[in-house]
Write an enzyme that holds these catalytic residues in place. Structure first.
Site, PDB file in Angstrom:
ATOM      1  N   HIS A 206       0.888  -1.124  -0.053  1.00 32.67           N
ATOM      2  CA  HIS A 206      -0.198  -0.045  -0.088  1.00 32.67           C
ATOM      3  C   HIS A 206       0.925   1.490   0.064  1.00 32.67           C
ATOM      4  CE1 HIS A 206       1.061  -0.193   4.256  1.00 32.67           C
ATOM      5  NE2 HIS A 206       0.787   1.030   4.317  1.00 32.67           N
TER       6      HIS A 206
HETATM    7  C1  UD1 Z   1      -2.236   5.097   6.076  1.00 35.17           C
HETATM    8  C2  UD1 Z   1      -0.765   5.444   6.403  1.00 35.17           C
HETATM    9  C3  UD1 Z   1       0.219   4.645   6.408  1.00 35.17           C
HETATM   10  C4  UD1 Z   1      -0.209   3.202   6.995  1.00 35.17           C
HETATM   11  C5  UD1 Z   1      -1.458   2.868   6.556  1.00 35.17           C
HETATM   12  C6  UD1 Z   1      -1.958   1.579   7.136  1.00 35.17           C
HETATM   13  C7  UD1 Z   1      -0.360   8.236   6.267  1.00 35.17           C
HETATM   14  C8  UD1 Z   1       0.676   9.138   5.990  1.00 35.17           C
HETATM   15  N1  UD1 Z   1      -0.002   6.816   6.081  1.00 35.17           N
HETATM   16  O1  UD1 Z   1      -1.804   4.761   4.676  1.00 35.17           O
HETATM   17  O2  UD1 Z   1       1.707   5.033   7.307  1.00 35.17           O
HETATM   18  O3  UD1 Z   1       0.761   2.222   6.769  1.00 35.17           O
HETATM   19  O4  UD1 Z   1      -2.427   3.940   6.774  1.00 35.17           O
HETATM   20  O5  UD1 Z   1      -3.072   1.176   6.079  1.00 35.17           O
HETATM   21  O6  UD1 Z   1      -0.806   8.540   7.385  1.00 35.17           O
HETATM   22  N2  UD1 Z   1      -9.343   4.532   2.229  1.00 35.17           N
HETATM   23  C9  UD1 Z   1     -10.500   3.980   2.157  1.00 35.17           C
HETATM   24  N3  UD1 Z   1     -11.037   3.628   3.451  1.00 35.17           N
HETATM   25  C10 UD1 Z   1     -10.424   3.803   4.495  1.00 35.17           C
HETATM   26  C11 UD1 Z   1      -9.058   4.489   4.373  1.00 35.17           C
HETATM   27  C12 UD1 Z   1      -8.646   4.967   3.126  1.00 35.17           C
HETATM   28  O7  UD1 Z   1     -11.103   3.781   0.916  1.00 35.17           O
HETATM   29  O8  UD1 Z   1     -11.021   3.418   5.581  1.00 35.17           O
HETATM   30  C13 UD1 Z   1      -8.643   4.935   1.025  1.00 35.17           C
HETATM   31  C14 UD1 Z   1      -8.815   6.438   0.579  1.00 35.17           C
HETATM   32  O9  UD1 Z   1      -9.185   6.385  -1.005  1.00 35.17           O
HETATM   33  C15 UD1 Z   1      -7.742   7.205   0.801  1.00 35.17           C
HETATM   34  C16 UD1 Z   1      -6.599   6.106   0.673  1.00 35.17           C
HETATM   35  O10 UD1 Z   1      -7.191   4.922   1.104  1.00 35.17           O
HETATM   36  O11 UD1 Z   1      -7.593   8.277   0.287  1.00 35.17           O
HETATM   37  C17 UD1 Z   1      -5.324   6.496   1.498  1.00 35.17           C
HETATM   38  O12 UD1 Z   1      -5.836   6.312   2.766  1.00 35.17           O
HETATM   39  P1  UD1 Z   1      -4.897   7.387   3.944  1.00 35.17           P
HETATM   40  O13 UD1 Z   1      -5.385   7.007   5.333  1.00 35.17           O
HETATM   41  O14 UD1 Z   1      -4.639   8.586   3.323  1.00 35.17           O
HETATM   42  O15 UD1 Z   1      -3.504   6.400   3.699  1.00 35.17           O
HETATM   43  P2  UD1 Z   1      -3.224   5.031   3.770  1.00 35.17           P
HETATM   44  O16 UD1 Z   1      -2.534   4.396   2.322  1.00 35.17           O
HETATM   45  O17 UD1 Z   1      -4.098   4.090   4.152  1.00 35.17           O
END
Ligand code: UD1
Length: 362
Positions: A206
């Site tokens: 991811h």
């Molecule tokens: C985040 C953390 C990362 C961690 C990871 C674990 C940061 C910078 N990154 O990354 O360090 O390893 O979590 O999973 O804080 N989304 C969903 N549903 C959710 C959450 C996210 O669909 O419940 C999708 C959304 O499109 C979102 C994307 O995932 O834009 C990324 O989510 P985000 O929380 O920004 O970062 P992660 O890649 O999950």
């Protein structure tokens, strides 16, 4: 009574905070608040972990949601400041290195609320990773730094952090693993997935560095499809990665034995990981879990903030070009064998709770 906020935000935080929540609840004498920033919000990214870890509902959900780094960090910063003004704690505990970790540390520090950072001191020395920036800044703001390993202590000493702020407590995520492993094993999730123990690989990817770069993601998928010619490869796909695979038209990758599924809960994933021949990942948590479970781990990254998983554990860093050969080599070696770095013994939360009580004068 001391009031303590325990902050959670994203998937790996829940496993780190649950043991401390349990330990402090068991001891009594603390007014605990479980604060969810809402960074992760899908059922399978958040609520399912509360169920698996038997955590109570959060006292508050700040509902920050997704966004750019600035927007997400700012949303948590503003919302947590509001909650701190309503419910000022004696200490705010923040785990890991996600955007919410930094935002909550900053909100608390600005209001004079001491912060304890759980999993302090890890460094990849790679400023292109958002987590590295979050770690450095959180550690500089924290009054108390709970570290998992000697390399973390050394990093903090090198950065001039006063040794009195640092306590090595060990690895809280491994506390969760040790507590939940029997329940996870009883699930036999590999059976439901039609897999044979010791004869499949699991994949999680991811990191923006891997999945946001289409050329790199393609190379990784090609290597995984090659590996899937040798043995079944199960890939529970993170929402961020799902979107990137779909954009490249790679979401229907059912080639050979490569099987894509939705994200799994903690117990189901642990059940699968424990019986896997190999894990391919870019997650921090998996590097640690495979070390303790004795499962070969290939981390598709040029660096790691968890070097102890390479020096003492089963982890190897690989680039996409070398992934298939490294996987075949690992598989040819048989089971890796479990290792337990010092203080990864299932009692990190006990040491963190002791330190918390000593510092709060209880
Ligand atoms: C985040 C953390 C990362 C961690 C990871 C674990 C940061 C910078 N990154 O990354 O360090 O390893 O979590 O999973 O804080 N989304 C969903 N549903 C959710 C959450 C996210 O669909 O419940 C999708 C959304 O499109 C979102 C994307 O995932 O834009 C990324 O989510 P985000 O929380 O920004 O970062 P992660 O890649 O999950």
């Amino acid at each position: 009574m001391s009031r303590v906020h325990l902050v959670v935000a994203a998937r790996p935080n829940f496993m780190k905070i649950a043991p401390l929540w349990n330990e402090l609840s068991r001891r009594g004498g603390h007014e605990l608040r479980l604060v969810h920033t809402g960074q992760h919000y899908d059922y399978c990214m958040s609520r399912l972990f509360f169920e698996d870890l038997r955590l109570p509902d959060p006292d508050v959900n700040l509902q920050a949601g997704s966004g750019s780094h600035a927007a997400q960090t700012a949303a948590v910063l503003t919302a947590y400041e509001g909650y701190l003004l309503e419910d000022r704690p004696d200490l705010a505990v923040v785990p890991g290195d996600v955007n919410s970790t930094l935002a909550c540390s900053l909100a608390a520090a600005k209001l004079g609320v001491p912060v304890a950072h759980l999993e302090a001191g890890l460094r990849s020395f790679d400023e292109s990773m958002p987590e590295e920036i979050n770690r450095r800044l959180t550690d500089s703001l924290a009054a108390v730094l709970w570290t998992p390993s000697p390399d973390a202590d050394e990093n903090l000493a090198r950065e001039g952090i006063a040794p009195g702020r640092v306590t090595r407590v060990g690895n809280c995520m491994i506390d969760s693993l040790k507590a939940m492993l029997p329940a996870a094993q009883a699930r036999r999730n590999w059976e439901q997935q039609d897999l044979k123990p010791g004869d499949y690989a699991v994949v999680t990817l991811h990191r923006p560095g891997n999945v946001d770069d289409p050329a790199r993601l393609r190379k990784i998928v090609d290597a995984l499809a090659g590996l899937a010619g040798d043995l079944p490869v199960l890939w529970p796909v993170h929402p961020r990665t799902r979107d990137k695979l779909a954009a490249l038209g790679l979401d229907g990758q059912g080639r050979n034995g490569l099987r894509l599924t939705g994200p799994l809960g903690y117990l189901d994933f642990l059940s699968l990981l424990g019986e896997a021949a190999l894990a391919v990942t870019d997650s921090g948590g998996l590097q640690e879990e495979t070390t303790v479970l004795g499962v070969h781990c290939l981390t598709v990254r040029p660096n790691t903030e968890r070097p102890i998983t390479c020096t003492e554990g089963t982890n190897r860093l690989v680039e996409p070009e070398g992934l298939l050969a490294a996987a075949r080599l690992a598989l040819s070696r048989g089971r890796a064998g479990a290792r337990e770095p010092e203080l990864w013994d299932g009692r990190a939360a006990v040491r963190a709770a002791d330190d918390l009580e000593a510092r709060l004068g209880r």
